[in-house]
Every structure is written in structure tokens, then in C-alpha cells.
Design a protein around this motif. Sequence first.
Motif, PDB file in Angstrom:
ATOM      1  N   ILE A  90       0.834  -1.201   0.000  1.00 25.14           N
ATOM      2  CA  ILE A  90       0.000   0.000   0.000  1.00 25.14           C
ATOM      3  C   ILE A  90       0.872   1.256   0.000  1.00 25.14           C
ATOM      4  CG2 ILE A  90      -1.667   1.366   1.322  1.00 25.14           C
ATOM      5  CD1 ILE A  90      -2.772  -1.409   2.336  1.00 25.14           C
ATOM      6  N   VAL A  91       1.925   1.240   0.809  1.00 26.05           N
ATOM      7  CA  VAL A  91       2.778   2.438   0.899  1.00 26.05           C
ATOM      8  C   VAL A  91       3.834   2.486  -0.197  1.00 26.05           C
ATOM      9  CG1 VAL A  91       2.363   2.735   3.366  1.00 26.05           C
ATOM     10  CG2 VAL A  91       4.377   1.475   2.613  1.00 26.05           C
ATOM     11  N   GLY A  92       3.954   1.410  -0.977  1.00 21.93           N
ATOM     12  CA  GLY A  92       4.832   1.441  -2.145  1.00 21.93           C
ATOM     13  C   GLY A  92       6.181   0.773  -2.009  1.00 21.93           C
ATOM     14  N   PHE A  93       6.362  -0.046  -0.996  1.00 19.71           N
ATOM     15  CA  PHE A  93       7.622  -0.781  -0.888  1.00 19.71           C
ATOM     16  C   PHE A  93       7.737  -1.794  -2.021  1.00 19.71           C
ATOM     17  CE2 PHE A  93       7.745   0.497   3.628  1.00 19.71           C
ATOM     18  CZ  PHE A  93       9.073   0.882   3.705  1.00 19.71           C
ATOM     19  N   ARG A 116      -6.826   1.127   7.270  1.00 16.72           N
ATOM     20  CA  ARG A 116      -6.710   2.551   7.588  1.00 16.72           C
ATOM     21  C   ARG A 116      -5.764   3.243   6.613  1.00 16.72           C
ATOM     22  NH1 ARG A 116      -3.622   6.188   9.717  1.00 16.72           N
ATOM     23  NH2 ARG A 116      -1.916   4.736  10.055  1.00 16.72           N
ATOM     24  N   ILE A 117      -4.617   2.630   6.357  1.00 16.85           N
ATOM     25  CA  ILE A 117      -3.649   3.240   5.438  1.00 16.85           C
ATOM     26  C   ILE A 117      -4.195   3.247   4.018  1.00 16.85           C
ATOM     27  CG2 ILE A 117      -1.336   3.020   4.429  1.00 16.85           C
ATOM     28  CD1 ILE A 117      -0.377   2.011   7.177  1.00 16.85           C
ATOM     29  N   ARG A 118      -4.895   2.196   3.622  1.00 16.20           N
ATOM     30  CA  ARG A 118      -5.506   2.158   2.286  1.00 16.20           C
ATOM     31  C   ARG A 118      -6.510   3.303   2.119  1.00 16.20           C
ATOM     32  NH1 ARG A 118      -6.778  -2.948   2.142  1.00 16.20           N
ATOM     33  NH2 ARG A 118      -4.997  -3.594   0.952  1.00 16.20           N
ATOM     34  N   ARG A 119      -7.337   3.514   3.136  1.00 19.78           N
ATOM     35  CA  ARG A 119      -8.298   4.635   3.097  1.00 19.78           C
ATOM     36  C   ARG A 119      -7.563   5.976   3.057  1.00 19.78           C
ATOM     37  NH1 ARG A 119     -10.814   1.550   7.061  1.00 19.78           N
ATOM     38  NH2 ARG A 119     -10.014   2.955   8.670  1.00 19.78           N
ATOM     39  N   VAL A 176       1.801   9.557   8.407  1.00 20.18           N
ATOM     40  CA  VAL A 176       1.032   8.392   7.967  1.00 20.18           C
ATOM     41  C   VAL A 176       0.480   7.637   9.172  1.00 20.18           C
ATOM     42  CG1 VAL A 176       1.178   6.187   6.730  1.00 20.18           C
ATOM     43  CG2 VAL A 176       2.377   8.192   5.838  1.00 20.18           C
ATOM     44  N   PHE A 177       1.186   7.705  10.304  1.00 20.87           N
ATOM     45  CA  PHE A 177       0.806   6.924  11.479  1.00 20.87           C
ATOM     46  C   PHE A 177       0.222   7.765  12.614  1.00 20.87           C
ATOM     47  CE2 PHE A 177       3.784   4.300   9.181  1.00 20.87           C
ATOM     48  CZ  PHE A 177       3.194   3.051   9.256  1.00 20.87           C
ATOM     49  N   LEU A 178      -0.218   8.981  12.307  1.00 21.68           N
ATOM     50  CA  LEU A 178      -0.773   9.845  13.351  1.00 21.68           C
ATOM     51  C   LEU A 178      -1.951   9.205  14.082  1.00 21.68           C
ATOM     52  CD1 LEU A 178      -0.689  13.469  11.878  1.00 21.68           C
ATOM     53  CD2 LEU A 178       0.620  12.553  13.807  1.00 21.68           C
ATOM     54  N   LYS A 179      -2.825   8.533  13.370  1.00 17.33           N
ATOM     55  CA  LYS A 179      -4.037   7.976  13.979  1.00 17.33           C
ATOM     56  C   LYS A 179      -4.006   6.452  14.090  1.00 17.33           C
ATOM     57  CE  LYS A 179      -6.870  11.870  12.829  1.00 17.33           C
ATOM     58  NZ  LYS A 179      -8.130  12.368  12.339  1.00 17.33           N
ATOM     59  N   HIS A 204      -6.544  11.095   1.428  1.00 19.70           N
ATOM     60  CA  HIS A 204      -5.516  12.121   1.642  1.00 19.70           C
ATOM     61  C   HIS A 204      -4.213  11.736   0.922  1.00 19.70           C
ATOM     62  CE1 HIS A 204      -7.964  14.252   4.536  1.00 19.70           C
ATOM     63  NE2 HIS A 204      -8.240  13.091   5.103  1.00 19.70           N
ATOM     64  N   PRO A 205      -4.264  11.655  -0.391  1.00 19.08           N
ATOM     65  CA  PRO A 205      -3.051  11.271  -1.125  1.00 19.08           C
ATOM     66  C   PRO A 205      -1.903  12.267  -0.947  1.00 19.08           C
ATOM     67  CG  PRO A 205      -4.766  12.025  -2.620  1.00 19.08           C
ATOM     68  CD  PRO A 205      -5.387  11.933  -1.272  1.00 19.08           C
ATOM     69  N   GLU A 206      -2.229  13.495  -0.565  1.00 25.09           N
ATOM     70  CA  GLU A 206      -1.185  14.507  -0.366  1.00 25.09           C
ATOM     71  C   GLU A 206      -0.197  14.105   0.732  1.00 25.09           C
ATOM     72  OE1 GLU A 206      -4.544  15.595   2.437  1.00 25.09           O
ATOM     73  OE2 GLU A 206      -4.433  14.915   0.359  1.00 25.09           O
ATOM     74  N   ILE A 207      -0.642  13.298   1.682  1.00 28.85           N
ATOM     75  CA  ILE A 207       0.247  12.841   2.753  1.00 28.85           C
ATOM     76  C   ILE A 207       1.379  11.993   2.183  1.00 28.85           C
ATOM     77  CG2 ILE A 207       0.378  11.318   4.777  1.00 28.85           C
ATOM     78  CD1 ILE A 207      -2.413  12.242   5.527  1.00 28.85           C
TER      79      ILE A 207
END
Length: 184
Positions: free
Chosen positions: A53-56, A152-155, A87-90, A160-163
Amino acid sequence: MHDNEIKSTEIQRQMHKDFFDRCEYAIEAGYYLEAMLMEYAAIESRLEAICGIVGFPCGKFCSCRKDIAISTRINCLRVYRNTYKSVFLKTKLPPNFFTDKGTLRKWIDNRNQIIHGLFKNEVKYTQRIQNSKDLAEKGYEYARLLYNEANRIRRLTKKHPEIFVSVIPECKNMECKGFNKDHQ
């Protein structure tokens, strides 16, 4: 998508939904080793999903994904979490979840001692069996946390793709099959 791909995706989705019911049943029935085997597979799957999801490079579509150790993904996610805090704030993951001596690695180490050492030391056999219930229950909790985190990260990537614009997921393990020497 072709009919076969749709059917395969649907079967996979159902498998993931059934995991929690099957695992809960295994724990309630006292099949702790079975629960831990399913949990380990689910945890490994969710780590791979989050990496993708994060692109690794070791995500779902990596041709060498079966050759990448779970510890490598944990390490990359630890560095990623420390570098890209937004990315991990919440997140609901504990702060030490991905650390070297953190929650997830301790669970994996304890699980490995039970699974791989079950019949290697008869003196410790009874204690290992007794510890397996607690470990199975914790594994269930960690798998649930990782399923939720992947969702959560997928959503977050959609809403919020800007993050993720300045986020560069880089593999930190030079021995990893997914390591890209061109970007280092």
C-alpha cells in the motif's frame, strides 16, 4: 477483470473474513498451535499488504515476495513509521509495535520457540503448551490490529493522497530480495 480473477478475488476476500472466526474457534477449542499458525500467516500477509500500500518493492506484486523474510518487512515498516510520522498519526498500533524488541517481534520469537521447539526439550514442553494459550490470544489481537492498520492506510491513500506525495518507501535491508540498489 475476467470472471476467474473476480472469483479468485472473492474467494480471497472470504478467506480473510473467515480468518477471525476460524482463529477464534481454534482458541476457544484449545487448538492454540493451529491458531498461532493462522495468525502468523495473517500477520505476514498484512505486513506484505501494508508494504504494498505504501509502495515498498516487497508488496503484493513483487515477483520475489516469497523470499522476503517477515523481519525485513517489520524493519522497513519501523523505519517508515519513524520517518513518516504523518502516515501513522491515527494508528492504533502500539508505539513499539515494529521495534527490534517490540511487541510484534516478541510475539514472533515466542511463537517460533513454541512451534519450532515443541518437541526439542521435554522439560519445557508443558510450559510451552501452557504459554501457547496466551500467545494465541495475543496473536489474534495483533492480527486484528494489522488488518485494521492496512485498511486505515488504504483509506488514507485514497482520502488524503497529499500525505504520501513526499513519502519515499525505501527498503533498508541490503540482503532483501526486494532491495533496489539503483535507489540507494
